[in-house]
Scaffold this motif. Structure first.
Motif, PDB file in Angstrom:
ATOM      1  N   ALA A  78     -24.627  -5.508  -4.922  1.00  0.00           N
ATOM      2  CA  ALA A  78     -24.371  -6.919  -5.230  1.00  0.00           C
ATOM      3  C   ALA A  78     -25.145  -7.834  -4.290  1.00  0.00           C
ATOM      4  N   GLU A  79     -25.197  -7.474  -3.003  1.00  0.00           N
ATOM      5  CA  GLU A  79     -25.933  -8.275  -2.026  1.00  0.00           C
ATOM      6  C   GLU A  79     -27.422  -8.238  -2.293  1.00  0.00           C
ATOM      7  N   PHE A  80     -27.923  -7.056  -2.698  1.00  0.00           N
ATOM      8  CA  PHE A  80     -29.347  -6.920  -3.004  1.00  0.00           C
ATOM      9  C   PHE A  80     -29.723  -7.778  -4.211  1.00  0.00           C
ATOM     10  N   VAL A  81     -28.925  -7.697  -5.268  1.00  0.00           N
ATOM     11  CA  VAL A  81     -29.205  -8.471  -6.486  1.00  0.00           C
ATOM     12  C   VAL A  81     -29.142  -9.967  -6.196  1.00  0.00           C
ATOM     13  N   ALA A  82     -28.121 -10.391  -5.441  1.00  0.00           N
ATOM     14  CA  ALA A  82     -27.983 -11.811  -5.102  1.00  0.00           C
ATOM     15  C   ALA A  82     -29.155 -12.278  -4.248  1.00  0.00           C
ATOM     16  N   ARG A 192     -27.061 -10.134   5.421  1.00  0.00           N
ATOM     17  CA  ARG A 192     -27.829  -9.215   4.580  1.00  0.00           C
ATOM     18  C   ARG A 192     -28.474  -9.937   3.399  1.00  0.00           C
ATOM     19  N   VAL A 193     -27.740 -10.861   2.792  1.00  0.00           N
ATOM     20  CA  VAL A 193     -28.297 -11.625   1.673  1.00  0.00           C
ATOM     21  C   VAL A 193     -29.479 -12.468   2.139  1.00  0.00           C
ATOM     22  N   THR A 194     -29.366 -13.071   3.323  1.00  0.00           N
ATOM     23  CA  THR A 194     -30.448 -13.902   3.859  1.00  0.00           C
ATOM     24  C   THR A 194     -31.720 -13.091   4.075  1.00  0.00           C
ATOM     25  N   THR A 200     -37.791 -11.210  -0.285  1.00  0.00           N
ATOM     26  CA  THR A 200     -38.158 -11.328  -1.704  1.00  0.00           C
ATOM     27  C   THR A 200     -39.149 -12.461  -1.920  1.00  0.00           C
ATOM     28  N   ALA A 201     -38.892 -13.611  -1.300  1.00  0.00           N
ATOM     29  CA  ALA A 201     -39.804 -14.748  -1.438  1.00  0.00           C
ATOM     30  C   ALA A 201     -41.196 -14.394  -0.924  1.00  0.00           C
ATOM     31  N   SER A 202     -41.254 -13.704   0.212  1.00  0.00           N
ATOM     32  CA  SER A 202     -42.536 -13.308   0.792  1.00  0.00           C
ATOM     33  C   SER A 202     -43.260 -12.292  -0.080  1.00  0.00           C
ATOM     34  N   LEU A 203     -42.536 -11.254  -0.513  1.00  0.00           N
ATOM     35  CA  LEU A 203     -43.153 -10.182  -1.304  1.00  0.00           C
ATOM     36  C   LEU A 203     -43.641 -10.702  -2.660  1.00  0.00           C
ATOM     37  N   THR A 204     -42.868 -11.593  -3.270  1.00  0.00           N
ATOM     38  CA  THR A 204     -43.270 -12.164  -4.562  1.00  0.00           C
ATOM     39  C   THR A 204     -44.588 -12.923  -4.437  1.00  0.00           C
TER      40      THR A 204
END
Length: 313
Positions: A78-82, A192-194, A200-204
């Protein structure tokens, strides 16, 4: 009548006009947020938008990971998806705003980006069926008028060019980020969400560089200084946003975020820019909107309570 449920975990209605710690934290990071605008404006002269966003959030994710060592070992699905969902929204907001600055002035960008102020409660109402209090709608209008005055007459010249459209879509992404954070912060681990959302923002951005044909930038002093400074700022901003929005509503947080142009104007003034009188008026209106959003007439509140009590008997 069914009582409206807040997105924040703290469901109690504020009874004091004193600003609490989460609000002060958001005001502080909004000040930092506004101060980064000049840095971003200079950074795009030394780097493409995607490379800048990728480096900036990579540093932010690394900082959070070092501070919170071992947290990712406990990462849940759930944390990963969020985190991924919020990270994509962050990527969209920051990248599109940076792209837009390549075609339009900073004042016009600030005005168009301010569309996220009315977008947040509108999306909450239309998608999540959470109708705001009438005072919130009035406050949104007041804040928006203040932003118009703050950005000056140049911000009122709104042609539908490439830069304007890109920036408007970025404003929608910022609104989605704020809403997503408020909906998941209550039940998930903030640290963990942060980390996931920053990564994710960086990798995208990094993955899209070859797709969109953007070459890596030279390691100039401007680029290196900018990504390090904004990487540190992004780590702080994203964590505090997640922490504070766990305790206050998304609409209230949005109105605080609307103060970003106010702080940007103050910092610009210290850097030698002249702040017009109408911009000062706009800043006052934005502050007034934050107060108005929490205003509730005592008589109306008492009458509502009495009515609910009668219905339960």
């Amino acid at each position: 009548m069914k009582k409206q449920v807040s997105l924040a975990t703290n469901s109690q209605t504020p009874t004091s006009s004193v600003i609490n710690l989460p609000e002060l934290a958001l005001i502080a990071i909004t000040f930092i947020w506004g101060g980064t605008f000049l840095v971003v404006h200079n950074a795009v002269t030394a780097s493409g938008p995607l490379a800048f966003v990728a480096a900036r959030f990579a540093i932010a994710a690394a900082i959070c990971s070092l501070i919170c060592r071992g947290q990712l070992l406990k990462l849940t699905k759930a944390e990963f998806v969020a985190g991924v969902a919020i990270g994509v929204a962050i990527f969209g907001g920051y990248t599109l705003q940076t792209y837009g600055l390549m075609f339009i002035s900073s004042s016009k960008s600030a005005f168009i980006t301010a569309f996220y102020v009315p977008i947040v409660p509108l999306v909450q109402w239309l998608v999540f069926k959470q109708r705001p209090h009438p005072a919130v709608w009035v406050a949104v209008v007041v804040a928006f008028v203040g932003l118009v005055l703050l950005t000056g007459t140049d911000g009122l010249t709104m042609g539908l060019g490439k830069g304007e459209l890109i920036t408007a879509v970025g404003a929608i992404a910022i609104a989605l980020e704020i809403i997503l954070v408020s909906r998941v912060a209550a039940s998930l681990n903030i640290l963990r969400v942060t980390i996931v959302q920053l990564a994710t923002a960086s990798l995208t951005a990094l993955l899209l560089m070859p797709v969109l044909g953007e070459a890596p930038p030279p390691l100039s002093k401007t680029f290196v200084f900018s990504v390090i400074a904004l990487g540190c700022a992004s780590a702080l901003i994203q964590y505090v946003m997640n922490w504070a929005q766990k305790r206050i509503s998304a609409t209230k947080a949005t109105l605080i975020y609307a103060g970003e142009p106010v702080w940007a104007g103050v910092i610009g003034r210290l850097a030698g820019e002249r702040l017009p009188a109408m911009a000062i008026v706009g800043g006052i209106l934005i502050i007034a909107a934050g107060i108005l959003s929490e205003w509730r007439p005592k008589k109306a509140s008492s009458a509502s309570s009495d009515t609910e009590a009668e219905l339960t008997q």
